[in-house]
Design a protein around this motif. Sequence first.
Motif, PDB file in Angstrom:
ATOM      1  N   ARG A   1       3.733 -17.708  87.696  1.00  0.00           N
ATOM      2  CA  ARG A   1       3.672 -16.537  86.826  1.00  0.00           C
ATOM      3  C   ARG A   1       2.229 -16.221  86.519  1.00  0.00           C
ATOM      4  O   ARG A   1       1.374 -17.097  86.515  1.00  0.00           O
ATOM      5  N   ARG A   2       1.957 -14.933  86.288  1.00  0.00           N
ATOM      6  CA  ARG A   2       0.630 -14.465  85.917  1.00  0.00           C
ATOM      7  C   ARG A   2       0.683 -13.814  84.543  1.00  0.00           C
ATOM      8  O   ARG A   2       1.684 -13.211  84.161  1.00  0.00           O
TER       9      ARG A   2
ATOM     10  N   GLN B   1      -1.651 -10.959  82.855  1.00  0.00           N
ATOM     11  CA  GLN B   1      -2.714 -10.010  83.179  1.00  0.00           C
ATOM     12  C   GLN B   1      -3.164  -9.301  81.909  1.00  0.00           C
ATOM     13  O   GLN B   1      -2.364  -8.680  81.214  1.00  0.00           O
TER      14      GLN B   1
ATOM     15  N   THR C   1      -6.801 -11.940  85.078  1.00  0.00           N
ATOM     16  CA  THR C   1      -5.450 -12.384  85.404  1.00  0.00           C
ATOM     17  C   THR C   1      -5.446 -13.897  85.564  1.00  0.00           C
ATOM     18  O   THR C   1      -6.187 -14.452  86.385  1.00  0.00           O
TER      19      THR C   1
ATOM     20  N   TRP D   1      -1.977  -7.329  77.128  1.00  0.00           N
ATOM     21  CA  TRP D   1      -1.541  -8.253  78.167  1.00  0.00           C
ATOM     22  C   TRP D   1      -0.094  -8.000  78.537  1.00  0.00           C
ATOM     23  O   TRP D   1       0.661  -7.412  77.780  1.00  0.00           O
ATOM     24  N   ARG D   2       0.264  -8.470  79.747  1.00  0.00           N
ATOM     25  CA  ARG D   2       1.658  -8.448  80.189  1.00  0.00           C
ATOM     26  C   ARG D   2       1.848  -9.556  81.206  1.00  0.00           C
ATOM     27  O   ARG D   2       0.905  -9.982  81.871  1.00  0.00           O
ATOM     28  N   TYR D   3       3.083 -10.018  81.294  1.00  0.00           N
ATOM     29  CA  TYR D   3       3.425 -10.999  82.315  1.00  0.00           C
ATOM     30  C   TYR D   3       3.637 -10.275  83.629  1.00  0.00           C
ATOM     31  O   TYR D   3       4.179  -9.176  83.673  1.00  0.00           O
ATOM     32  N   ARG D   4       3.234 -10.919  84.717  1.00  0.00           N
ATOM     33  CA  ARG D   4       3.430 -10.381  86.062  1.00  0.00           C
ATOM     34  C   ARG D   4       4.045 -11.475  86.918  1.00  0.00           C
ATOM     35  O   ARG D   4       3.823 -12.654  86.678  1.00  0.00           O
TER      36      ARG D   4
ATOM     37  N   TRP E   1      -3.211 -17.074  86.605  1.00  0.00           N
ATOM     38  CA  TRP E   1      -2.040 -17.440  87.392  1.00  0.00           C
ATOM     39  C   TRP E   1      -1.840 -18.939  87.320  1.00  0.00           C
ATOM     40  O   TRP E   1      -2.809 -19.700  87.323  1.00  0.00           O
TER      41      TRP E   1
ATOM     42  N   GLU F   1     -10.518  -6.506  83.550  1.00  0.00           N
ATOM     43  CA  GLU F   1      -9.187  -7.066  83.783  1.00  0.00           C
ATOM     44  C   GLU F   1      -9.342  -8.546  84.089  1.00  0.00           C
ATOM     45  O   GLU F   1     -10.233  -8.938  84.841  1.00  0.00           O
TER      46      GLU F   1
END
Length: 196
Positions: free
Chosen positions: A178-179, A181, A167, A191-194, A169, A165
């Motif tokens: 915003r991250r 990941q 991430t 991937w996705r935004y966190r 940031w 993984e």
Amino acid sequence: MSAPGWGVHDDGGPPADPLALARAWLPDDADPDRPRVTLSTVGTDGYPDARTVLLSAFDDSGFAFHTSAASRKVAELAAVPRATLTVLWPDWTRQLVVRGDVVADSPERSAAAWGARSEYLRRLAWANTDELAALDLARRLEAWAAQQVPGQADSWVGYRVQPREMTFWAAHPEAPSRRVQYTRSPDGWTWRYRAG
């Protein structure tokens, strides 16, 4: 450490390969200004443990760091070969967190990392013991001045964190942080935004 290319706040989605983004964020391995990273492990008592280490190198095989075989972190990695590396940029606007499995670095790569270390860090690898730390300052200075570096320290070992993984940031001066990941599966990276 500059960040050319795609930025976490850019539109259009991140690159498919997080290692490509890490290469854009991190300095080249030949750059003498190596990033300091926080290495987090699982302590032998079950509690998290963390310390700052130098990121020796980075490539598709993982993120490397080197240390003394007698260190607490080596015992912890022997028990639970997993770790997290956190890279925090000096301006506090970016951070990269890498979680993964830890494997021993090859002797060739460890030798290359030793060769890239400053004279001070090579001496430290030979001299940095609990016995030396327990001495008063005058005796520590005397022992340090007498320390020779006959070659690579016998205790010098290296490890690579192989990411599962990653991430990324980033802060933004006018918007929420915003991250992005990334998670590795047998089919590759997703991937996705966190939220920041």
